[in-house]
Design an enzyme around this catalytic site. Structure first.
Site, PDB file in Angstrom:
ATOM      1  N   HIS A   1     -13.229   4.585  14.879  1.00  0.00           N
ATOM      2  CA  HIS A   1     -11.830   4.671  14.331  1.00  0.00           C
ATOM      3  C   HIS A   1     -11.211   6.056  14.665  1.00  0.00           C
ATOM      4  CE1 HIS A   1     -11.452   1.173  11.725  1.00  0.00           C
ATOM      5  NE2 HIS A   1     -12.765   1.320  11.929  1.00  0.00           N
TER       6      HIS A   1
ATOM      7  N   ASP B   1      -5.363  12.418  16.748  1.00  0.00           N
ATOM      8  CA  ASP B   1      -5.664  11.036  15.791  1.00  0.00           C
ATOM      9  C   ASP B   1      -6.135   9.970  16.605  1.00  0.00           C
ATOM     10  OD1 ASP B   1      -5.458   9.819  13.404  1.00  0.00           O
ATOM     11  OD2 ASP B   1      -3.323  10.749  13.118  1.00  0.00           O
TER      12      ASP B   1
HETATM   13  P1  ADQ Z   1      -6.474   7.918   8.602  1.00  0.00           P
HETATM   14  O1  ADQ Z   1      -6.741   9.516   9.259  1.00  0.00           O
HETATM   15  O2  ADQ Z   1      -6.883   8.058   7.172  1.00  0.00           O
HETATM   16  O3  ADQ Z   1      -7.593   6.854   9.249  1.00  0.00           O
HETATM   17  P2  ADQ Z   1      -4.006   6.748   9.183  1.00  0.00           P
HETATM   18  O4  ADQ Z   1      -4.019   5.776  10.229  1.00  0.00           O
HETATM   19  O5  ADQ Z   1      -2.907   7.774   9.361  1.00  0.00           O
HETATM   20  O6  ADQ Z   1      -5.297   7.442   8.809  1.00  0.00           O
HETATM   21  O7  ADQ Z   1      -3.392   6.195   7.854  1.00  0.00           O
HETATM   22  C1  ADQ Z   1      -4.055   5.288   7.160  1.00  0.00           C
HETATM   23  C2  ADQ Z   1      -3.469   4.671   5.964  1.00  0.00           C
HETATM   24  O8  ADQ Z   1      -3.270   5.762   4.975  1.00  0.00           O
HETATM   25  C3  ADQ Z   1      -2.017   4.163   6.366  1.00  0.00           C
HETATM   26  O9  ADQ Z   1      -1.947   2.779   5.794  1.00  0.00           O
HETATM   27  C4  ADQ Z   1      -1.123   5.226   5.377  1.00  0.00           C
HETATM   28  O10 ADQ Z   1       0.216   4.419   5.084  1.00  0.00           O
HETATM   29  C5  ADQ Z   1      -2.007   5.670   4.525  1.00  0.00           C
HETATM   30  N1  ADQ Z   1      -1.695   6.890   3.901  1.00  0.00           N
HETATM   31  C6  ADQ Z   1      -1.735   8.187   4.530  1.00  0.00           C
HETATM   32  N2  ADQ Z   1      -1.151   9.251   3.785  1.00  0.00           N
HETATM   33  C7  ADQ Z   1      -0.795   8.530   2.491  1.00  0.00           C
HETATM   34  C8  ADQ Z   1      -0.021   9.118   1.345  1.00  0.00           C
HETATM   35  N3  ADQ Z   1       0.107  10.562   1.319  1.00  0.00           N
HETATM   36  N4  ADQ Z   1       0.072   8.361   0.555  1.00  0.00           N
HETATM   37  C9  ADQ Z   1      -0.109   6.907   0.432  1.00  0.00           C
HETATM   38  N5  ADQ Z   1      -0.690   6.664   1.801  1.00  0.00           N
HETATM   39  C10 ADQ Z   1      -1.061   7.053   2.734  1.00  0.00           C
HETATM   40  C11 ADQ Z   1      -8.665   6.758  10.404  1.00  0.00           C
HETATM   41  C12 ADQ Z   1      -8.182   7.479  11.635  1.00  0.00           C
HETATM   42  C13 ADQ Z   1      -6.697   6.950  12.306  1.00  0.00           C
HETATM   43  C14 ADQ Z   1      -6.615   5.420  12.385  1.00  0.00           C
HETATM   44  C15 ADQ Z   1      -7.269   4.720  11.046  1.00  0.00           C
HETATM   45  C16 ADQ Z   1      -7.624   3.272  11.217  1.00  0.00           C
HETATM   46  O11 ADQ Z   1      -8.085   8.983  11.767  1.00  0.00           O
HETATM   47  O12 ADQ Z   1      -6.304   7.657  13.393  1.00  0.00           O
HETATM   48  O13 ADQ Z   1      -5.236   5.041  12.882  1.00  0.00           O
HETATM   49  O14 ADQ Z   1      -8.490   5.358  10.792  1.00  0.00           O
HETATM   50  O15 ADQ Z   1      -8.235   3.187  12.355  1.00  0.00           O
END
Ligand code: ADQ
Length: 460
Positions: free
Chosen positions: A157, A365
């Site tokens: 991921h 990311d």
């Molecule tokens: P993450 O780094 O956790 O995941 P990302 O894809 O940016 O993140 O977000 C994941 C979810 O978290 C989204 O649905 C978002 O809405 C939610 N979220 C983030 N911050 C929030 C907040 N402050 N309050 C509420 N909800 C929040 C990892 C990788 C990413 C990749 C994902 C999926 O780092 O690059 O996109 O996995 O593979």
């Protein structure tokens, strides 16, 4: 269809939509096939022995949830140490933040062996196993060592950095060799895939058979990019549900004289939040017409607070936001509202929809799903503009966003200004194209494409 077995560090109840992310993505196939989800229970057994952990099983509808506890020592070395102190920073190109304490690797291997030992007896001969993320890179190798013959796929991921950066990890050769125990390895982007190809050719001497097949270490692995998407229908429905509409109306009223910019992230150094806030300060400095108007709401949810680098970034951000509010704020206007909290998923689309600009500017990311959620939540007749880092995996798909280099504060401020001034017609055209692509490659497409490629990959 064979039974799907999902393995990830943490598991979630697929019946609870609020779990978001992976749970929503995998629920359909897990339900259809009466699947199994295996992972860490989230519990730490204070008096547990390293490499041991009790197995728990629960039924969630048709899906079986099986999880193991971790000992305190395993949690510290496998989870906080190797996964989040070595792999997370280096795979996000931050070798400077990695803690290469030699003790961590032992715990990482031990927990992967524990997972393999506990999982193997639960497997049926025709199962398809799908392993997720950097915590579990060597799991297939450990399963194979115990005699497992089922198809096993792996999805990373987070990004895979260029070979020279990956090679900073003392165990890099062992990690990449472990990937050859899978039948299929999936990455988020073509960039990540090209780094894998570069590494296996240059560092491991493996032979590329074609763009997606590599032969080495006595086996052949298939590797492809499968950009993860969101459940567009689910997020669109949330956008029009009560909680989001209430949120939208309240914020639209409160900010009716102003223009909102929004950032929503986990508080993580990879997300580039201080860089973003500095670009916003430059916007206020260089384009004074935005003073008393443009307002940045930055929501950053608490994350891995026990790791030092996370405390540092929190302090940096608080002082940066305080300084901007002190320099530019007035009695009835604060330029930055910084909120250190997780926002309820049901409210998020309302906040996205009210914003004129969505700032998704990570330094690095894997994908970034916030970028896609922001687009889906917009009003197609009067959409906000997505400002997206060229270093997010999402940038390969979302070409109609305004792409920025988050390290270039001046350039980012200029682009934010362009976003704020973009005529409605251009905003509509860009939004339409972005939405079409996000819809076409949604999370169901992602799951289907990966599982189909895994089914077609010749077994080992
Ligand atoms: P993450 O780094 O956790 O995941 P990302 O894809 O940016 O993140 O977000 C994941 C979810 O978290 C989204 O649905 C978002 O809405 C939610 N979220 C983030 N911050 C929030 C907040 N402050 N309050 C509420 N909800 C929040 C990892 C990788 C990413 C990749 C994902 C999926 O780092 O690059 O996109 O996995 O593979």
């Amino acid at each position: 269809m064979s039974r799907l077995v999902v393995v990830s560090n943490r598991l979630a109840d697929p019946r609870k939509a609020a779990a978001g992310g992976l749970a929503v993505a995998l629920a359909e196939t897990l339900n259809e096939t009466g699947g199994l989800w295996f992972g860490w229970s989230g519990e730490i057994a204070e008096d547990g022995a390293p490499g041991e952990g009790e197995l728990h099983r629960h039924q969630a509808g048709r899906v079986t949830l099986a999880s193991v506890d971790l000992s305190r020592e395993d949690y510290a070395s496998y989870y906080e140490g190797y996964s989040n102190g070595v792999l997370w920073p280096v795979l996000h190109y931050r070798v400077d933040l990695a803690d290469f304490d030699s003790g961590y690797i032992g715990g990482y291997r031990r927990v992967n062996q524990l997972f393999a030992r506990k999982l193997l007896p639960l497997l049926k001969p025709d199962d398809t196993v799908w392993v997720h993320d950097y915590h579990l890179i060597p799991l297939a190798a450990e399963l194979r060592a115990l005699g497992c013959r089922q198809k096993i796929g792996f999805f990373l991921h987070i990004p895979l950095p260029p070979p020279q950066i990956l090679a900073a990890i003392p165990q890099h050769a062992w990690l990449v060799r472990s990937l050859f125990s899978y039948d299929l390895v999936g990455f988020q982007s073509e960039t990540d895939l090209s780094h894998f190809a570069g590494y296996v050719e240059k560092e491991a001497g493996a032979q590329p058979l074609d763009a997606h097949r590599f032969q080495g270490f006595g086996s052949t692995v298939h590797a492809r990019a499968f950009p993860i998407g969101i459940d567009v229908d689910e997020f669109a429905a949330l956008t029009h549900a009560r909680e989001a509409v209430d949120m939208y109306e309240r914020m639209a009223e409160e900010y009716k004289r102003r223009r909102l910019l929004i950032g929503v992230d986990r508080l993580d150094y990879s997300k580039g939040i201080p860089h973003r806030v500095r670009a916003f300060r430059e916007l206020l400095a260089n384009y004074p017409e935005n003073r008393d108007s443009a307002t940045l709401i930055q929501i950053a949810s608490p994350s891995r607070e026990s790791v030092d680098a996370y405390g540092d970034i929190r302090r940096e951000l608080e002082s940066l936001c305080g300084a901007i509010n002190g320099d530019y704020g007035g009695l009835d206007w604060m330029p930055v509202r910084y909120i250190h909290r997780t926002i309820a998923r049901k409210k998020l689309p309302g906040i996205f929809r009210v914003a004129r600009v969505g700032l998704v500017t990570p330094l690095r990311d894997g994908m970034n799903l916030v970028a896609k959620e922001f687009v889906v939540a917009q009003d197609p007749g009067d959409p906000g503009v997505l400002v997206l880092s060229r270093f997010a995996g999402a940038a390969e798909q979302l070409k109609e966003a305004l792409l920025v280099n988050p390290y270039d504060t001046h350039g980012t401020a200029e682009t934010i200004q362009r976003a704020l001034q973009m005529p409605r017609e251009e905003r509509q055209q860009r939004h339409q194209k972005l939405l079409a692509r996000i819809r076409e490659q949604d999370v169901h497409w992602w799951r289907r494409s990966f599982l189909q490629a895994l089914a077609e990959a010749p077994g080992s």
